[in-house]
Design a protein around this motif. Structure first.
Motif, PDB file in Angstrom:
ATOM      1  N   UNK A 359     -14.500   6.780   7.601  1.00 17.65           N
ATOM      2  CA  UNK A 359     -13.858   6.354   6.364  1.00 17.65           C
ATOM      3  C   UNK A 359     -12.338   6.398   6.507  1.00 17.65           C
ATOM      4  N   UNK A 360     -11.669   5.838   5.527  1.00 16.51           N
ATOM      5  CA  UNK A 360     -10.208   5.837   5.464  1.00 16.51           C
ATOM      6  C   UNK A 360      -9.762   6.627   4.234  1.00 16.51           C
ATOM      7  N   UNK A 361      -8.581   7.218   4.326  1.00 20.07           N
ATOM      8  CA  UNK A 361      -8.014   7.927   3.185  1.00 20.07           C
ATOM      9  C   UNK A 361      -6.616   7.373   2.909  1.00 20.07           C
ATOM     10  N   UNK A 362      -6.292   7.200   1.627  1.00 17.80           N
ATOM     11  CA  UNK A 362      -4.971   6.656   1.300  1.00 17.80           C
ATOM     12  C   UNK A 362      -4.473   7.175  -0.036  1.00 17.80           C
ATOM     13  N   UNK A 363      -3.166   7.122  -0.198  1.00 16.89           N
ATOM     14  CA  UNK A 363      -2.490   7.318  -1.470  1.00 16.89           C
ATOM     15  C   UNK A 363      -1.678   6.065  -1.745  1.00 16.89           C
ATOM     16  N   UNK A 364      -1.860   5.491  -2.919  1.00 12.57           N
ATOM     17  CA  UNK A 364      -1.104   4.313  -3.324  1.00 12.57           C
ATOM     18  C   UNK A 364       0.342   4.706  -3.617  1.00 12.57           C
ATOM     19  N   UNK A 365       1.186   3.773  -3.947  1.00 13.15           N
ATOM     20  CA  UNK A 365       2.562   4.063  -4.343  1.00 13.15           C
ATOM     21  C   UNK A 365       2.855   3.418  -5.686  1.00 13.15           C
ATOM     22  N   UNK A 366       3.922   3.911  -6.326  1.00 18.20           N
ATOM     23  CA  UNK A 366       4.403   3.278  -7.555  1.00 18.20           C
ATOM     24  C   UNK A 366       5.908   3.030  -7.483  1.00 18.20           C
ATOM     25  N   UNK A 373       6.409  -1.154  -8.033  1.00 16.64           N
ATOM     26  CA  UNK A 373       5.711  -1.643  -6.850  1.00 16.64           C
ATOM     27  C   UNK A 373       4.455  -0.811  -6.639  1.00 16.64           C
ATOM     28  N   UNK A 374       3.339  -1.494  -6.357  1.00 10.78           N
ATOM     29  CA  UNK A 374       2.080  -0.795  -6.114  1.00 10.78           C
ATOM     30  C   UNK A 374       1.081  -1.775  -5.514  1.00 10.78           C
ATOM     31  N   UNK A 375       0.233  -1.295  -4.611  1.00 16.31           N
ATOM     32  CA  UNK A 375      -0.803  -2.142  -4.028  1.00 16.31           C
ATOM     33  C   UNK A 375      -1.979  -2.244  -4.979  1.00 16.31           C
ATOM     34  N   UNK A 376      -2.473  -3.475  -5.194  1.00 11.00           N
ATOM     35  CA  UNK A 376      -3.649  -3.684  -6.042  1.00 11.00           C
ATOM     36  C   UNK A 376      -4.827  -4.274  -5.275  1.00 11.00           C
ATOM     37  N   UNK A 399      -3.071  -0.007 -10.205  1.00  9.36           N
ATOM     38  CA  UNK A 399      -1.628   0.134  -9.995  1.00  9.36           C
ATOM     39  C   UNK A 399      -1.143   1.504 -10.442  1.00  9.36           C
ATOM     40  N   UNK A 400      -0.323   2.101  -9.587  1.00  7.82           N
ATOM     41  CA  UNK A 400       0.383   3.353  -9.880  1.00  7.82           C
ATOM     42  C   UNK A 400      -0.535   4.541 -10.129  1.00  7.82           C
ATOM     43  N   UNK A 401      -1.797   4.461  -9.696  1.00  3.18           N
ATOM     44  CA  UNK A 401      -2.685   5.617  -9.758  1.00  3.18           C
ATOM     45  C   UNK A 401      -3.011   6.081  -8.344  1.00  3.18           C
ATOM     46  N   UNK A 402      -3.458   7.371  -8.256  1.00  2.00           N
ATOM     47  CA  UNK A 402      -3.770   7.971  -6.954  1.00  2.00           C
ATOM     48  C   UNK A 402      -2.592   7.856  -5.996  1.00  2.00           C
ATOM     49  N   UNK A 403      -1.424   8.294  -6.478  1.00  2.00           N
ATOM     50  CA  UNK A 403      -0.230   8.223  -5.634  1.00  2.00           C
ATOM     51  C   UNK A 403       0.126   9.582  -5.016  1.00  2.00           C
ATOM     52  N   UNK A 404      -0.571  10.648  -5.440  1.00  2.00           N
ATOM     53  CA  UNK A 404      -0.405  11.963  -4.835  1.00  2.00           C
ATOM     54  C   UNK A 404      -1.668  12.771  -5.081  1.00  2.00           C
ATOM     55  N   UNK A 427      -2.848  -8.079  -2.485  1.00  2.00           N
ATOM     56  CA  UNK A 427      -2.209  -8.333  -3.788  1.00  2.00           C
ATOM     57  C   UNK A 427      -1.403  -7.104  -4.172  1.00  2.00           C
ATOM     58  N   UNK A 428      -0.466  -7.276  -5.119  1.00  2.00           N
ATOM     59  CA  UNK A 428       0.424  -6.175  -5.477  1.00  2.00           C
ATOM     60  C   UNK A 428       0.859  -6.316  -6.937  1.00  2.00           C
ATOM     61  N   UNK A 429       1.423  -5.236  -7.442  1.00  2.00           N
ATOM     62  CA  UNK A 429       1.944  -5.186  -8.804  1.00  2.00           C
ATOM     63  C   UNK A 429       3.454  -5.432  -8.795  1.00  2.00           C
TER      64      UNK A 429
END
Length: 445
Positions: A359-366, A373-376, A399-404, A427-429
């Motif tokens: 599996x992969x693990x990630x944190x989005x950004x805002x 800016x955020x990945x959707x 967008x802007x969730x799960x960033x930490x 896609x992005x915000x």
């Protein structure tokens, strides 16, 4: 290409077809790599064999560590089974060598002939070099002696001695290092000591003070298929040399493994290579290494960034996703990857070796504190060779969730034999996309 008859004889029809093999003595036992068996007569409808092998009397250690002396004389006068390379033999077929362009070798300037009728050569550490009958009239010289001498063996060897032959006393030879190429492809000094030695050169007018260049035995850890004499030169202005004699010993590669069993035999492809085939209790085989087993928990692989697309600027580079300790904010702490304004982008992780990625693990950004800016949308691809790709996962992020905090976990549809992982925003915000963290992981047992 150059053959000697090791044996001829006859067999009794339909006898010795099983059990203890017939043993036939070889009349030319030394320096053999190729053995050709030919039927010269047969019974009834045809001939054949059930078994054939080339053997050495003695222990297996003696067989695998026999020293051989090879004479590298000219592009058209090579040791049996060898050829002269067109450029760098490291990138050509094995059992090839090179000491300058082949067009720079010739037999024209002999004067009254090579120094073959009386004596040519020296004795170094008990080993004699004698060019009189072998190679004899095949002896030659190069006008391109000021080049590295490169040797590419088919089997890993260690060099016991190397002697470079000069033309005469007016063309002394000298070099810097005898080197071998390690498992990472890096040239390393072999530990052999270079020294000059005096003897008759090859030209008919030579005196006994021609300067040979010699190396003694390399370190026991210097084992490789690739060897070179670095910085070989004729210290006069004419750049002439007349071949070399090399004594080598084939050795078995020895691999290493922490917390497990190291590869042996043909599985150990290079001396000193870190390669495991089994692991101790409490460790799991992870490609070619043994990693601590973590029951029921995820373990993320160490990685580097192999490649990436365009970035917002140098502050928001792809390498920032490797840091899992995002503390908030993005403009000053180098912990966020951002795509350019109004564009998608991508990066590729390179793992230490091909392994399992469940599996992969990630944190989005805002893009805190601007929150613009955020990945959707995303696509994640996996590959063993950075060329042939399979889609491990696609999906969307809020967008802007799960960033930490705890990362988002995404299942990989193609978990085995993964070394490269490519993450692409689809896609992005607002102004663009990005991530605070990304990793390729395995759920251990």
């Amino acid at each position: 290409s150059n053959w000697q008859t090791g044996a001829t004889g006859s067999l009794v029809k339909c006898q010795n077809i099983q059990g203890s093999p017939v043993k036939i003595t070889n009349a030319h036992a030394s320096n053999v790599r190729y053995v050709k068996f030919t039927t010269t007569s047969y019974f009834s409808a045809g001939g054949g064999l059930n078994y054939f092998a080339a053997c050495t009397t003695g222990t297996s250690d003696q067989a695998s560590n026999t020293a051989s002396t090879l004479k590298f004389v000219a592009p058209d006068a090579n040791p049996p089974g060898w050829r002269y390379a067109s450029s760098n033999p490291s990138s050509e077929s094995c059992n090839s060598w090179w000491w300058g362009p082949s067009g720079n070798w010739n037999r024209n300037e002999r004067g009254g002939g090579w120094k073959l009728q009386s004596v040519v050569g020296i004795t170094v550490d008990g080993t004699s070099l004698d060019w009189r009958t072998n190679p004899g009239s095949s002896a030659s010289q190069t006008y391109a002696a000021d080049n590295d001498i490169i040797l590419h063996f088919c089997d890993a060897v260690t060099i016991q001695q190397l002697i470079a032959v000069p033309w005469h006393q007016g063309h002394p030879l000298q070099a810097t290092q005898l080197q071998y190429r390690d498992s990472s492809g890096t040239w390393q000094n072999s530990g052999a000591t270079g020294a000059k030695a005096s003897g008759y050169g090859l030209w008919s007018g030579t005196s006994s003070t021609a300067q040979y260049w010699t190396y003694g035995a390399a370190s026991s850890t210097a084992v490789s298929k690739h060897w070179r004499v670095q910085g070989m030169k004729d210290t006069s202005v004419h750049s002439r040399g007349c071949g070399l004699q090399v004594t080598v010993k084939a050795t078995t590669n020895v691999c290493t493994c922490s917390n497990g069993q190291a590869a042996t035999g043909t599985a150990c492809t290079s001396n000193g290579l870190a390669k495991c085939t089994a692991c101790d209790s409490g460790y799991t085989l992870n490609g070619v290494s043994c990693s601590a087993s973590v029951s029921g928990l995820a373990m993320c692989h160490s990685a580097t960034i192999a490649d990436h697309g365009q970035e917002y600027d140098s502050r928001f580079k792809a390498e920032n996703v490797l840091d899992s300790t995002w503390q908030g904010g993005s403009h000053n702490n180098g912990q966020t990857w951002l795509t350019p304004n109004g564009q998608n982008s991508w990066f590729t992780l390179k793992l230490a070796s091909a392994t399992t990625v469940t599996h992969f693990e990630l944190l989005n950004t805002c893009n805190t504190p601007y929150n613009d800016r955020s990945t959707t949308g995303y696509k994640i691809q996996v590959s063993s060779d950075n060329s042939n790709w399979q889609t491990g996962a696609t999906g969307s992020l809020v967008k802007c969730q799960n960033i930490q905090g705890s990362p988002v976990k995404i299942t990989n549809a193609h978990a085995s034999n993964v070394r490269y992982v490519k993450f692409t925003t689809t896609s992005y915000f607002s102004a663009g996309g990005g991530l605070n963290y990304f990793a390729a992981c395995i759920t251990g047992t």
